[in-house]
Design a protein around this motif. Structure first.
Motif, PDB file in Angstrom:
ATOM      1  N   LEU A 295      33.582 138.380  10.200  1.00  0.00           N
ATOM      2  CA  LEU A 295      33.208 137.020   9.845  1.00  0.00           C
ATOM      3  C   LEU A 295      31.874 136.950   9.117  1.00  0.00           C
ATOM      4  CD1 LEU A 295      34.466 135.083  13.004  1.00  0.00           C
ATOM      5  CD2 LEU A 295      35.687 135.724  10.921  1.00  0.00           C
ATOM      6  N   ASN A 296      30.985 137.887   9.368  1.00  0.00           N
ATOM      7  CA  ASN A 296      29.713 137.907   8.623  1.00  0.00           C
ATOM      8  C   ASN A 296      29.953 138.179   7.141  1.00  0.00           C
ATOM      9  OD1 ASN A 296      28.064 137.329  10.821  1.00  0.00           O
ATOM     10  ND2 ASN A 296      27.850 139.481  11.368  1.00  0.00           N
ATOM     11  N   SER A 297      30.791 139.161   6.854  1.00  0.00           N
ATOM     12  CA  SER A 297      31.108 139.464   5.449  1.00  0.00           C
ATOM     13  C   SER A 297      31.859 138.314   4.803  1.00  0.00           C
ATOM     14  CB  SER A 297      31.941 140.741   5.344  1.00  0.00           C
ATOM     15  OG  SER A 297      31.163 141.857   5.728  1.00  0.00           O
ATOM     16  N   ALA A 298      32.785 137.712   5.540  1.00  0.00           N
ATOM     17  CA  ALA A 298      33.546 136.584   5.003  1.00  0.00           C
ATOM     18  C   ALA A 298      32.612 135.417   4.680  1.00  0.00           C
ATOM     19  CB  ALA A 298      34.624 136.151   5.994  1.00  0.00           C
ATOM     20  N   ALA A 299      31.659 135.161   5.562  1.00  0.00           N
ATOM     21  CA  ALA A 299      30.705 134.070   5.314  1.00  0.00           C
ATOM     22  C   ALA A 299      29.845 134.372   4.091  1.00  0.00           C
ATOM     23  CB  ALA A 299      29.831 133.853   6.543  1.00  0.00           C
ATOM     24  N   ALA A 300      29.483 135.627   3.904  1.00  0.00           N
ATOM     25  CA  ALA A 300      28.673 136.006   2.737  1.00  0.00           C
ATOM     26  C   ALA A 300      29.454 135.831   1.438  1.00  0.00           C
ATOM     27  CB  ALA A 300      28.202 137.456   2.880  1.00  0.00           C
ATOM     28  N   LEU A 301      30.770 135.854   1.522  1.00  0.00           N
ATOM     29  CA  LEU A 301      31.612 135.694   0.334  1.00  0.00           C
ATOM     30  C   LEU A 301      31.929 134.237   0.021  1.00  0.00           C
ATOM     31  CD1 LEU A 301      34.013 138.670   1.055  1.00  0.00           C
ATOM     32  CD2 LEU A 301      32.306 138.538  -0.772  1.00  0.00           C
ATOM     33  N   ALA A 302      31.467 133.322   0.843  1.00  0.00           N
ATOM     34  CA  ALA A 302      31.771 131.902   0.624  1.00  0.00           C
ATOM     35  C   ALA A 302      31.168 131.387  -0.683  1.00  0.00           C
ATOM     36  CB  ALA A 302      31.288 131.073   1.806  1.00  0.00           C
ATOM     37  N   LEU A 303      29.926 131.737  -0.965  1.00  0.00           N
ATOM     38  CA  LEU A 303      29.279 131.251  -2.190  1.00  0.00           C
ATOM     39  C   LEU A 303      29.963 131.812  -3.447  1.00  0.00           C
ATOM     40  CD1 LEU A 303      27.137 129.575  -3.601  1.00  0.00           C
ATOM     41  CD2 LEU A 303      25.565 131.511  -3.332  1.00  0.00           C
ATOM     42  N   PRO A 304      30.222 133.118  -3.526  1.00  0.00           N
ATOM     43  CA  PRO A 304      30.944 133.617  -4.705  1.00  0.00           C
ATOM     44  C   PRO A 304      32.327 132.978  -4.860  1.00  0.00           C
ATOM     45  CG  PRO A 304      29.950 135.451  -3.522  1.00  0.00           C
ATOM     46  CD  PRO A 304      29.761 134.228  -2.671  1.00  0.00           C
ATOM     47  N   LYS A 305      33.003 132.714  -3.739  1.00  0.00           N
ATOM     48  CA  LYS A 305      34.318 132.059  -3.824  1.00  0.00           C
ATOM     49  C   LYS A 305      34.155 130.635  -4.357  1.00  0.00           C
ATOM     50  CE  LYS A 305      36.634 130.274  -0.291  1.00  0.00           C
ATOM     51  NZ  LYS A 305      37.448 130.104   0.910  1.00  0.00           N
ATOM     52  N   GLN A 306      33.139 129.929  -3.895  1.00  0.00           N
ATOM     53  CA  GLN A 306      32.900 128.564  -4.375  1.00  0.00           C
ATOM     54  C   GLN A 306      32.564 128.559  -5.865  1.00  0.00           C
ATOM     55  OE1 GLN A 306      33.238 125.560  -2.629  1.00  0.00           O
ATOM     56  NE2 GLN A 306      33.065 124.781  -4.703  1.00  0.00           N
ATOM     57  N   GLN A 307      31.737 129.511  -6.278  1.00  0.00           N
ATOM     58  CA  GLN A 307      31.378 129.601  -7.696  1.00  0.00           C
ATOM     59  C   GLN A 307      32.602 129.921  -8.553  1.00  0.00           C
ATOM     60  OE1 GLN A 307      28.315 132.564  -7.266  1.00  0.00           O
ATOM     61  NE2 GLN A 307      26.673 131.037  -7.220  1.00  0.00           N
ATOM     62  N   ALA A 308      33.441 130.824  -8.079  1.00  0.00           N
ATOM     63  CA  ALA A 308      34.656 131.170  -8.813  1.00  0.00           C
ATOM     64  C   ALA A 308      35.603 129.975  -8.872  1.00  0.00           C
ATOM     65  CB  ALA A 308      35.349 132.369  -8.165  1.00  0.00           C
ATOM     66  N   SER A 309      35.679 129.245  -7.797  1.00  0.00           N
ATOM     67  CA  SER A 309      36.525 128.054  -7.759  1.00  0.00           C
ATOM     68  C   SER A 309      36.023 126.985  -8.729  1.00  0.00           C
ATOM     69  CB  SER A 309      36.571 127.505  -6.334  1.00  0.00           C
ATOM     70  OG  SER A 309      37.375 126.360  -6.268  1.00  0.00           O
ATOM     71  N   ASP A 310      34.712 126.783  -8.752  1.00  0.00           N
ATOM     72  CA  ASP A 310      34.118 125.818  -9.684  1.00  0.00           C
ATOM     73  C   ASP A 310      34.358 126.232 -11.140  1.00  0.00           C
ATOM     74  OD1 ASP A 310      33.223 124.370  -7.498  1.00  0.00           O
ATOM     75  OD2 ASP A 310      31.141 125.059  -7.654  1.00  0.00           O
ATOM     76  N   ALA A 311      34.197 127.525 -11.426  1.00  0.00           N
ATOM     77  CA  ALA A 311      34.416 128.022 -12.786  1.00  0.00           C
ATOM     78  C   ALA A 311      35.879 127.849 -13.194  1.00  0.00           C
ATOM     79  CB  ALA A 311      34.004 129.491 -12.888  1.00  0.00           C
ATOM     80  N   PHE A 312      36.794 128.094 -12.267  1.00  0.00           N
ATOM     81  CA  PHE A 312      38.212 127.913 -12.553  1.00  0.00           C
ATOM     82  C   PHE A 312      38.521 126.442 -12.823  1.00  0.00           C
ATOM     83  CE2 PHE A 312      42.575 127.021 -11.173  1.00  0.00           C
ATOM     84  CZ  PHE A 312      43.267 127.865 -12.013  1.00  0.00           C
ATOM     85  N   ALA A 313      37.984 125.548 -12.007  1.00  0.00           N
ATOM     86  CA  ALA A 313      38.214 124.113 -12.200  1.00  0.00           C
ATOM     87  C   ALA A 313      37.673 123.647 -13.556  1.00  0.00           C
ATOM     88  CB  ALA A 313      37.585 123.321 -11.064  1.00  0.00           C
ATOM     89  N   ALA A 314      36.495 124.154 -13.924  1.00  0.00           N
ATOM     90  CA  ALA A 314      35.910 123.774 -15.217  1.00  0.00           C
ATOM     91  C   ALA A 314      36.750 124.305 -16.377  1.00  0.00           C
ATOM     92  CB  ALA A 314      34.480 124.290 -15.313  1.00  0.00           C
ATOM     93  N   ALA A 315      37.204 125.554 -16.282  1.00  0.00           N
ATOM     94  CA  ALA A 315      38.031 126.139 -17.347  1.00  0.00           C
ATOM     95  C   ALA A 315      39.367 125.415 -17.439  1.00  0.00           C
ATOM     96  CB  ALA A 315      38.242 127.632 -17.090  1.00  0.00           C
ATOM     97  N   TYR A 316      39.925 125.037 -16.299  1.00  0.00           N
ATOM     98  CA  TYR A 316      41.189 124.302 -16.299  1.00  0.00           C
ATOM     99  C   TYR A 316      41.002 122.929 -16.942  1.00  0.00           C
ATOM    100  CZ  TYR A 316      45.489 122.110 -14.724  1.00  0.00           C
ATOM    101  OH  TYR A 316      46.689 121.457 -14.698  1.00  0.00           O
ATOM    102  N   ALA A 317      39.915 122.251 -16.602  1.00  0.00           N
ATOM    103  CA  ALA A 317      39.635 120.935 -17.189  1.00  0.00           C
ATOM    104  C   ALA A 317      39.460 121.045 -18.705  1.00  0.00           C
ATOM    105  CB  ALA A 317      38.398 120.324 -16.543  1.00  0.00           C
TER     106      ALA A 317
END
Length: 131
Positions: A28-50
């Motif tokens: 869970l520590n590693s998973a929590a550390a990956l939350a920000l990169p996942k959020q950034q990737a999600s935001d980038a995907f949403a922007a590219a899709y838009a």
């Protein structure tokens, strides 16, 4: 205009894969550390899709095949991510409940250290032995 969307989808796919691996290991520590990169990737995907939607870009040929492949992969990874997150939350809740239960003081009339009641009074004790 499809290339930025495909690149963003690949980045999101990798972020979800990495988090799913950590969650599957219950790291869970590693998973929590990956939350920000996942959020950034999600935001980038949403922007590219838009952006692709605004310009009415269409995938053709190899881009279309790659986009379809990534869409299926994202769907599967997203479903797995949800399942693994729910499992981790359930496990964490049970651990917290166990710890909280262990810290509750024992009820009245139970023995504590050296056979004394929790309030310090001694309680009668009987022994039975057979010769």
């Amino acid at each position: 205009m499809m290339q930025p969307l495909i690149i963003a989808a690949q980045r999101l796919t990798e972020a979800l894969r990495a988090e799913n691996e950590a969650l599957a290991r219950l790291d869970l520590n590693s998973a929590a550390a990956l939350a920000l990169p996942k959020q950034q990737a999600s935001d980038a995907f949403a922007a590219a899709y838009a952006a692709a939607s605004r310009t009415q870009s269409k995938a053709e040929g190899e881009d279309r095949a790659r986009a379809e492949e990534l869409a299926l992969r994202l769907r599967d990874l997203g479903a797995e991510n949800r399942r693994l997150l729910e499992r981790a939350i359930d496990l964490q809740s049970r651990v917290i409940e166990t710890i909280a239960g262990a810290t509750r003081p024992a009820g009245p009339g139970t023995y504590g250290d050296r056979g004394l009641n929790r309030d310090g009074r001694q309680t009668p004790l009987s022994l039975s032995a057979r010769a």
